[in-house]
Scaffold this active site. Structure first.
Site, PDB file in Angstrom:
ATOM      1  N   GLY A 290       0.841  -1.203   0.000  1.00 41.07           N
ATOM      2  CA  GLY A 290       0.000   0.000   0.000  1.00 41.07           C
ATOM      3  C   GLY A 290       0.868   1.242   0.000  1.00 41.07           C
TER       4      GLY A 290
ATOM      5  N   VAL B  15      -0.489   6.928   3.821  1.00 37.30           N
ATOM      6  CA  VAL B  15       0.192   6.439   5.016  1.00 37.30           C
ATOM      7  C   VAL B  15       1.449   5.648   4.645  1.00 37.30           C
ATOM      8  CG1 VAL B  15      -0.016   4.825   6.961  1.00 37.30           C
ATOM      9  CG2 VAL B  15      -1.807   6.465   6.504  1.00 37.30           C
TER      10      VAL B  15
ATOM     11  N   PRO C 178     -11.877   1.280   3.549  1.00 40.83           N
ATOM     12  CA  PRO C 178     -13.008   2.225   3.512  1.00 40.83           C
ATOM     13  C   PRO C 178     -14.262   1.664   4.182  1.00 40.83           C
ATOM     14  CG  PRO C 178     -12.757   1.139   1.378  1.00 40.83           C
ATOM     15  CD  PRO C 178     -11.621   0.666   2.229  1.00 40.83           C
ATOM     16  N   THR C 179     -15.280   2.497   4.291  1.00 37.89           N
ATOM     17  CA  THR C 179     -16.561   2.032   4.834  1.00 37.89           C
ATOM     18  C   THR C 179     -17.248   1.173   3.760  1.00 37.89           C
ATOM     19  OG1 THR C 179     -16.711   4.121   6.022  1.00 37.89           O
ATOM     20  CG2 THR C 179     -18.722   2.825   5.871  1.00 37.89           C
TER      21      THR C 179
ATOM     22  N   GLU D 272      -1.307   4.020  12.731  1.00 38.73           N
ATOM     23  CA  GLU D 272      -0.591   5.257  12.394  1.00 38.73           C
ATOM     24  C   GLU D 272      -1.415   6.472  12.840  1.00 38.73           C
ATOM     25  OE1 GLU D 272       2.566   5.749  11.360  1.00 38.73           O
ATOM     26  OE2 GLU D 272       1.868   7.740  11.912  1.00 38.73           O
TER      27      GLU D 272
ATOM     28  N   LEU E  98     -10.855  12.871  18.924  1.00 39.41           N
ATOM     29  CA  LEU E  98     -10.467  14.098  18.207  1.00 39.41           C
ATOM     30  C   LEU E  98     -11.678  14.686  17.484  1.00 39.41           C
ATOM     31  CD1 LEU E  98      -7.040  12.935  16.728  1.00 39.41           C
ATOM     32  CD2 LEU E  98      -7.374  14.763  18.413  1.00 39.41           C
TER      33      LEU E  98
ATOM     34  N   CYS F 299     -10.464   9.697   7.434  1.00 41.27           N
ATOM     35  CA  CYS F 299     -10.416   8.884   8.661  1.00 41.27           C
ATOM     36  C   CYS F 299     -11.570   9.089   9.642  1.00 41.27           C
ATOM     37  CB  CYS F 299      -9.102   9.140   9.388  1.00 41.27           C
ATOM     38  SG  CYS F 299      -7.685   8.565   8.452  1.00 41.27           S
ATOM     39  N   PHE F 300     -11.842  10.348  10.019  1.00 40.21           N
ATOM     40  CA  PHE F 300     -12.733  10.552  11.167  1.00 40.21           C
ATOM     41  C   PHE F 300     -14.096   9.875  10.996  1.00 40.21           C
ATOM     42  CE2 PHE F 300     -10.629  14.661  12.974  1.00 40.21           C
ATOM     43  CZ  PHE F 300      -9.598  13.884  13.470  1.00 40.21           C
TER      44      PHE F 300
HETATM   45  P1  NAD Z   1      -4.744   5.088   0.283  1.00 43.49           P
HETATM   46  O1  NAD Z   1      -5.990   4.756  -0.410  1.00 43.49           O
HETATM   47  O2  NAD Z   1      -4.072   6.388   0.022  1.00 43.49           O
HETATM   48  O3  NAD Z   1      -3.639   3.949  -0.013  1.00 43.49           O
HETATM   49  C1  NAD Z   1      -3.909   2.598   0.023  1.00 43.49           C
HETATM   50  C2  NAD Z   1      -3.139   1.919  -1.107  1.00 43.49           C
HETATM   51  O4  NAD Z   1      -3.242   0.511  -0.959  1.00 43.49           O
HETATM   52  C3  NAD Z   1      -3.663   2.256  -2.508  1.00 43.49           C
HETATM   53  O5  NAD Z   1      -2.635   2.841  -3.271  1.00 43.49           O
HETATM   54  C4  NAD Z   1      -4.093   0.881  -3.076  1.00 43.49           C
HETATM   55  O6  NAD Z   1      -3.836   0.749  -4.462  1.00 43.49           O
HETATM   56  C5  NAD Z   1      -3.228  -0.064  -2.267  1.00 43.49           C
HETATM   57  N1  NAD Z   1      -3.734  -1.422  -2.209  1.00 43.49           N
HETATM   58  C6  NAD Z   1      -4.984  -1.854  -1.917  1.00 43.49           C
HETATM   59  N2  NAD Z   1      -5.041  -3.195  -1.919  1.00 43.49           N
HETATM   60  C7  NAD Z   1      -3.788  -3.641  -2.231  1.00 43.49           C
HETATM   61  C8  NAD Z   1      -3.212  -4.935  -2.387  1.00 43.49           C
HETATM   62  N3  NAD Z   1      -3.931  -6.038  -2.187  1.00 43.49           N
HETATM   63  N4  NAD Z   1      -1.903  -5.017  -2.733  1.00 43.49           N
HETATM   64  C9  NAD Z   1      -1.160  -3.895  -2.920  1.00 43.49           C
HETATM   65  N5  NAD Z   1      -1.660  -2.648  -2.776  1.00 43.49           N
HETATM   66  C10 NAD Z   1      -2.956  -2.521  -2.424  1.00 43.49           C
HETATM   67  O7  NAD Z   1      -5.053   4.948   1.844  1.00 43.49           O
HETATM   68  P2  NAD Z   1      -4.313   5.688   3.059  1.00 43.49           P
HETATM   69  O8  NAD Z   1      -4.899   7.040   3.263  1.00 43.49           O
HETATM   70  O9  NAD Z   1      -2.854   5.524   2.935  1.00 43.49           O
HETATM   71  O10 NAD Z   1      -4.843   4.796   4.269  1.00 43.49           O
HETATM   72  C11 NAD Z   1      -4.383   3.488   4.464  1.00 43.49           C
HETATM   73  C12 NAD Z   1      -4.824   3.026   5.828  1.00 43.49           C
HETATM   74  O11 NAD Z   1      -4.243   3.862   6.842  1.00 43.49           O
HETATM   75  C13 NAD Z   1      -6.341   3.103   6.057  1.00 43.49           C
HETATM   76  O12 NAD Z   1      -6.723   2.016   6.855  1.00 43.49           O
HETATM   77  C14 NAD Z   1      -6.508   4.396   6.835  1.00 43.49           C
HETATM   78  O13 NAD Z   1      -7.645   4.367   7.674  1.00 43.49           O
HETATM   79  C15 NAD Z   1      -5.253   4.424   7.681  1.00 43.49           C
HETATM   80  N6  NAD Z   1      -4.817   5.771   8.092  1.00 43.49           N
HETATM   81  C16 NAD Z   1      -4.879   6.809   7.199  1.00 43.49           C
HETATM   82  C17 NAD Z   1      -4.418   8.072   7.586  1.00 43.49           C
HETATM   83  C18 NAD Z   1      -4.470   9.239   6.640  1.00 43.49           C
HETATM   84  O14 NAD Z   1      -4.217  10.353   7.076  1.00 43.49           O
HETATM   85  N7  NAD Z   1      -4.760   9.052   5.365  1.00 43.49           N
HETATM   86  C19 NAD Z   1      -3.871   8.249   8.853  1.00 43.49           C
HETATM   87  C20 NAD Z   1      -3.798   7.156   9.718  1.00 43.49           C
HETATM   88  C21 NAD Z   1      -4.280   5.923   9.324  1.00 43.49           C
HETATM   89  C1  UDX Z   2      -6.702  12.594  11.487  1.00 42.38           C
HETATM   90  C2  UDX Z   2      -6.005  12.481  12.849  1.00 42.38           C
HETATM   91  O1  UDX Z   2      -5.674  13.793  13.317  1.00 42.38           O
HETATM   92  C3  UDX Z   2      -4.751  11.628  12.734  1.00 42.38           C
HETATM   93  O2  UDX Z   2      -4.175  11.440  14.024  1.00 42.38           O
HETATM   94  C4  UDX Z   2      -5.131  10.274  12.147  1.00 42.38           C
HETATM   95  O3  UDX Z   2      -3.980   9.485  11.986  1.00 42.38           O
HETATM   96  C5  UDX Z   2      -5.831  10.455  10.804  1.00 42.38           C
HETATM   97  O4  UDX Z   2      -6.989  11.302  10.976  1.00 42.38           O
HETATM   98  P1  UDX Z   2      -6.310  14.025   9.296  1.00 42.38           P
HETATM   99  O5  UDX Z   2      -7.690  13.599   8.969  1.00 42.38           O
HETATM  100  O6  UDX Z   2      -5.242  13.850   8.297  1.00 42.38           O
HETATM  101  O7  UDX Z   2      -5.817  13.287  10.617  1.00 42.38           O
HETATM  102  O8  UDX Z   2      -6.318  15.596   9.676  1.00 42.38           O
HETATM  103  P2  UDX Z   2      -6.784  16.400  10.973  1.00 42.38           P
HETATM  104  O9  UDX Z   2      -5.796  17.463  11.213  1.00 42.38           O
HETATM  105  O10 UDX Z   2      -7.120  15.546  12.116  1.00 42.38           O
HETATM  106  O11 UDX Z   2      -8.115  17.125  10.460  1.00 42.38           O
HETATM  107  C6  UDX Z   2      -9.290  16.392  10.180  1.00 42.38           C
HETATM  108  C7  UDX Z   2     -10.419  17.362   9.862  1.00 42.38           C
HETATM  109  O12 UDX Z   2     -10.819  18.097  11.021  1.00 42.38           O
HETATM  110  C8  UDX Z   2     -10.038  18.420   8.819  1.00 42.38           C
HETATM  111  O13 UDX Z   2     -11.126  18.630   7.951  1.00 42.38           O
HETATM  112  C9  UDX Z   2      -9.768  19.657   9.645  1.00 42.38           C
HETATM  113  O14 UDX Z   2      -9.956  20.850   8.938  1.00 42.38           O
HETATM  114  C10 UDX Z   2     -10.818  19.489  10.754  1.00 42.38           C
HETATM  115  N1  UDX Z   2     -10.489  20.206  12.002  1.00 42.38           N
HETATM  116  C11 UDX Z   2      -9.361  19.891  12.693  1.00 42.38           C
HETATM  117  C12 UDX Z   2     -11.373  21.161  12.483  1.00 42.38           C
HETATM  118  O15 UDX Z   2     -12.402  21.445  11.886  1.00 42.38           O
HETATM  119  N2  UDX Z   2     -11.066  21.793  13.670  1.00 42.38           N
HETATM  120  C13 UDX Z   2      -9.941  21.509  14.386  1.00 42.38           C
HETATM  121  O16 UDX Z   2      -9.749  22.112  15.461  1.00 42.38           O
HETATM  122  C14 UDX Z   2      -9.064  20.524  13.877  1.00 42.38           C
END
Ligand code: NAD
Ligand code: UDX
Length: 480
Positions: free
Chosen positions: A8, A12, A89-90, A157, A223, A272-273
């Site tokens: 992936g 992240v 995803p959901t 993460e 959060l 995420c949220f």
């Molecule tokens: P993303 O959609 O950006 O990336 C996921 C990747 O996985 C995609 O590029 C997809 O092609 C790949 N993938 C899917 N199935 C696969 C497979 N079988 N083999 C190889 N590749 C495959 O998602 P993301 O935002 O990086 O989130 C990943 C996870 O981390 C989620 O569970 C999310 O909830 C969690 N997370 C996200 C954040 C954030 O800020 N985006 C923060 C903390 C945790």
């Molecule tokens: C969140 C968590 O913060 C992070 O720890 C987790 O790993 C992934 O989900 P992210 O969604 O990337 O991170 O951004 P974040 O800064 O948390 O903001 C989320 C949303 O809340 C944004 O739309 C932001 O604009 C909003 N937000 C944030 C508010 O409206 N008010 C605030 O005080 C803070």
């Protein structure tokens, strides 16, 4: 040399592995993905995601101990530690649709690991997953194990987009959950040794698997709950003349509460949220805890309310109709310093305005026109009444134009809506903008970024979340 493979290469997987490679030069890190275009982008000068500081980190390690590849099986086969950072995803259909996490990608990754592995592996859950997922993964791996020892760890993460590199360099904590067996403890220690190369030991928390999985969902729920709390109070501020900035500051000064995450806004977005709270709600329901489920559901309901309250405010302020009026939308990403639009409040706000037949002109410094059109062409998924996604009517989509400049977007507009807190929106020449707009010129600040008094002095009728209302707005119909 320890070999890490991360499945992936998304928001992240990419940044996290780049930082591990930078901080651990003796570790080889390969990030793999089934998406050829994503991997090509990681191997180019135009990385697939915009994240401050990321280019620099990637440039320092790519080709040395950091690699991006589509040869998923080869690198899984060779790895000692496999991070799984695929999307979760959901679910949009079937059992738990609208709430439960869709673990299709996770399961297929686990099955592939089981198929190709010939040596012992530590498999790390990096994706956010429902509590108890490790148990299911363990079953998939061990039922196909061919005598291989798999240790499953949960290492959620906590990075936030826009600050991912800073968060990874200096995390509040690193959380590692594992089995409390001798092999489990050994695996936890192996992962701890990686992070300990730059994270102080007292910030590396080790727990059992279920605590680590649940802590991630709980942290995001807490959060988001703060934002919904401050947003709920913002509605009361507007009704009473209190100022949300003053209230949030006073509340946050209590050291038991703290100042962070109390910025009132048009609503929280991001991938995420909402997803993680829905997931928590579903888990509570499945465990016979409807009261707990309803408590957390309310966080999302207030978020939806905040977005529709904003739309209603815009429409009611402008003589109860925006039909045919040009409305400039500044900012489409879900927060500043990212091009990510997943669950951005801008989608719901734009759709609300389009529903009232506004003509929308959008400017965001990081979001492409294609992305905006894609986002606006799908209907919102109703998580309480899941139905198939319906495309938006082609006429509505035609009412949207995208511009690459805030001045162009606002030219001839009746109103401006600020929906992302990009720093550049604070510095715009608002006198010039005002001169080129229809009068009365309205500005609706969904992020509390502009200087209200300055804008009022120019002549704008200004609304900002949770701030005392302009006399003009007070005379307009109440917003619910
Ligand atoms: P993303 O959609 O950006 O990336 C996921 C990747 O996985 C995609 O590029 C997809 O092609 C790949 N993938 C899917 N199935 C696969 C497979 N079988 N083999 C190889 N590749 C495959 O998602 P993301 O935002 O990086 O989130 C990943 C996870 O981390 C989620 O569970 C999310 O909830 C969690 N997370 C996200 C954040 C954030 O800020 N985006 C923060 C903390 C945790
Ligand atoms: C969140 C968590 O913060 C992070 O720890 C987790 O790993 C992934 O989900 P992210 O969604 O990337 O991170 O951004 P974040 O800064 O948390 O903001 C989320 C949303 O809340 C944004 O739309 C932001 O604009 C909003 N937000 C944030 C508010 O409206 N008010 C605030 O005080 C803070």
């Amino acid at each position: 040399m320890v070999k890490i493979c991360c499945i992936g290469a998304g928001y992240v997987g990419g940044p996290t592995m780049a930082v591990i490679a930078l901080k651990c030069p003796a570790v080889e890190v390969v990030v793999v993905d089934i998406s050829v275009s994503r991997i090509n982008a990681w191997n180019s000068d135009q990385l697939p995601i915009y994240e401050p500081g990321l280019d620099d980190v990637v440039k320092q390690c790519r080709g040395k101990n950091l690699f991006f590849s589509t040869d998923v099986e080869k690198h899984v086969y060779e790895a000692d530690i496999i991070f799984v950072s695929v999307n979760t995803p959901t679910k949009t259909r079937g059992l738990g649709a609208g709430k439960a996490a869709d673990l299709t990608y996770w399961e297929s990754a686990a099955r592939m690991i089981a198929d190709v592995s010939k040596s012992d592996k530590i498999v790390v859950e990096k994706s956010t997953v429902p509590v108890k997922t490790a148990e299911a993964i363990e079953k998939i791996l061990t039922h196909n194990s061919k005598g291989i020892n798999y240790q499953i760890l949960s290492n959620p993460e906590f990075l936030a987009e826009g600050t991912a590199i800073a968060d990874l360099f200096n995390p509040d904590r690193v959380l590692i959950g594992g089995r409390e067996t001798p092999d489990g403890k050994k695996a936890v220690q192996a992962l701890k040794d990686i992070y300990a190369q730059w994270v102080p030991e007292d910030r590396i928390i080790t727990t059992n698997l279920w605590s680590a999985e649940l802590s991630k969902l709980a942290a995001n729920a807490f959060l988001a709950q703060r934002i919904s709390s401050v947003n709920a109070i913002s509605a009361l501020c507007e009704a009473t003349g209190a100022n949300i900035t003053e209230v949030a500051y006073s509340v946050g000064k209590d050291s038991r509460i703290g100042p962070k995450f109390l910025n009132a806004s048009v609503g929280f977005g991001g991938s995420c949220f909402q997803k993680d709270i829905l997931n928590l709600v579903y888990i509570c329901e499945c465990n016979g805890l409807p009261e707990v489920a309803n408590y957390w559901k309310q966080v999302i309901k207030i978020n939806d309310y905040q977005k529709s309250r904003f739309v209603n405010r815009v429409v009611s302020s402008m003589f109860n109709t925006v039909s045919g009026k040009k409305i400039a939308v500044l900012g489409f990403a879900f927060k500043k310093d990212t091009g990510d639009t997943r669950e951005t409040p801008a989608i719901d706000v734009c759709k609300g305005l389009l529903g009232d037949k506004a003509a929308i002109s959008i400017y965001d410094p990081q979001v492409t026109e294609d992305q905006i059109q894609r986002d606006l062409s799908l209907n919102k998924f109703d998580w309480d009444h899941p139905i198939h996604l319906q495309p938006m009517s082609p006429t509505a989509v035609k009412q949207v134009s995208v511009s690459w400049d805030a001045y162009e977007a606002t030219k001839g507009a009746h109103a401006i809506c600020i929906l992302t807190e990009w720093d550049e929106f604070k510095e715009l020449d608002y006198e010039r903008i005002y001169d080129n707009m229809q009068k009365p010129a309205f500005l609706f600040d969904g992020r509390n970024v502009i200087d209200l008094e300055k804008l009022r002095a120019i002549g704008f009728i200004v609304y900002a979340i949770g701030k005392p209302l302009d006399p003009w707005l007070k005379d307009m119909p109440a917003v619910a």
